[in-house]
Write a protein that holds these residues in place. Sequence first.
Motif: not given
Length: 325
Positions: A184-190, A273-280
Motif C-alpha cells: 500500500n506504499r504510494m512512494s518508491n519502496p526501494e 518536491y514531488r515525484v511527478k513521473k516514472g515508475r513510482y
Amino acid sequence: MQSTNNPKLQNQINAGTIGRKTGHRYEEELTNRLNAMPMPYKSAIVTMGIINTGQPHIILLEKVLKYVDWDYVDKVEAYATGILATSEHGMKNIEIDGIPIKSSKSDVILILYKGDKSINIGVSVKQCNTSKPTNAQIFFTTASAFYNLLTTNGIELSTDALKSMRQFCGDNGYRPLDDMDCSNRMSNPERYFWEETDNKGLKEWESAFHIHQDTITRLIMQKGYANDPFPPQIIFHKTKKADNVNQQEIAIFSIDEFLELSRKYMGFNCDKYRVKKGRYKEPVEICHHAPRFGVIQMQRGGQKQHPTQLQFNLKAGYFYLLAKL
C-alpha cells in the motif's frame, strides 16, 4: 566502451562516456595552451571578478597568479589529470613533480616557477556546453563512504546517522521493502526519502550540515580521493557553450572564496518536491524534502547502473547567484 543489453541504459552510458571525453579534451586543450604560452609572463589584469570573458587559459593563469600573490611567472607546466578517472587511454597513473598520481580531484595541475621558487596548484575544471547553464556533478560516493569521510575528518556522527543516510540511498537491508509490507506504499519502496529516514540520525545530519557547512563543503570539493597529493585550490567553470574559443565565459574561485560565498548564499535547508513521473509517480498530496547547503544539492543517484550512490551537484547557474552577493 562499457556495454549492456538494455538500449535505454546503453544510451545513458554512451552519453556519460561522450560527456567525459568532451571534458577531458577541454582539459587537455587548456593545458596545451598554457604550456605553449611565451614565458616569462607578467600579470596584465588588475582586477578579476567571479565571471570573466576571454581566453580561458589566460583567465586561469591570471587567477592563479593572484591566488599565490605573484605578479609574474618565469615558467608554467600544466598537466591534465581527469583522464585518470576513466583510464580511457590505458593510463593508470602519471607522475607530476616526482609524485605518482593515480587519481585526483584536480582535473588540471599547474607547477609555477619564479626564480628559485616553485609552487603546485590544483584546479577543479567544470564545463557546460549548452546555451544555458546546467547543474554540475562534484562528488559521487556511497552513504558509508560519505559518513566515513566526515567522521575521519573530525565530524562526530553516530551509527544512527549512518543508518539514516543508508536509508536515504536505498542500500540493501535499509529499504522500505526490507522493513515492511509495501503493497500500500504510494512512494518508491526501494528507498526512504529524506524526511522518512531514522529521526535521530536525520537530526544529526541536519545539525552537522548547519554547524560544519564549510568543512563538509571543503571535503566534498577537495577530498574525494584518499591521499590526493594535489587537491584543488581553484574552481574553474566554463559556464555555457562558446562559439569563439577566445571568448569564453568563465566563473573562477579559490576554494576559500567558494566556501564563503556558498555559505553566504544559504545555509542548510530542504526544498520541497514531488515525484511527478516514472515508475513510482506519486499523488499530488505527497511531497518530499531535498537537502541543500549553500549552492550544493545532495540526492540519491538513482541511475540504473548506480541506483544507491550519493550524488552532490552544484546548482545550475550558481556562479551568477554568487556573483550578486
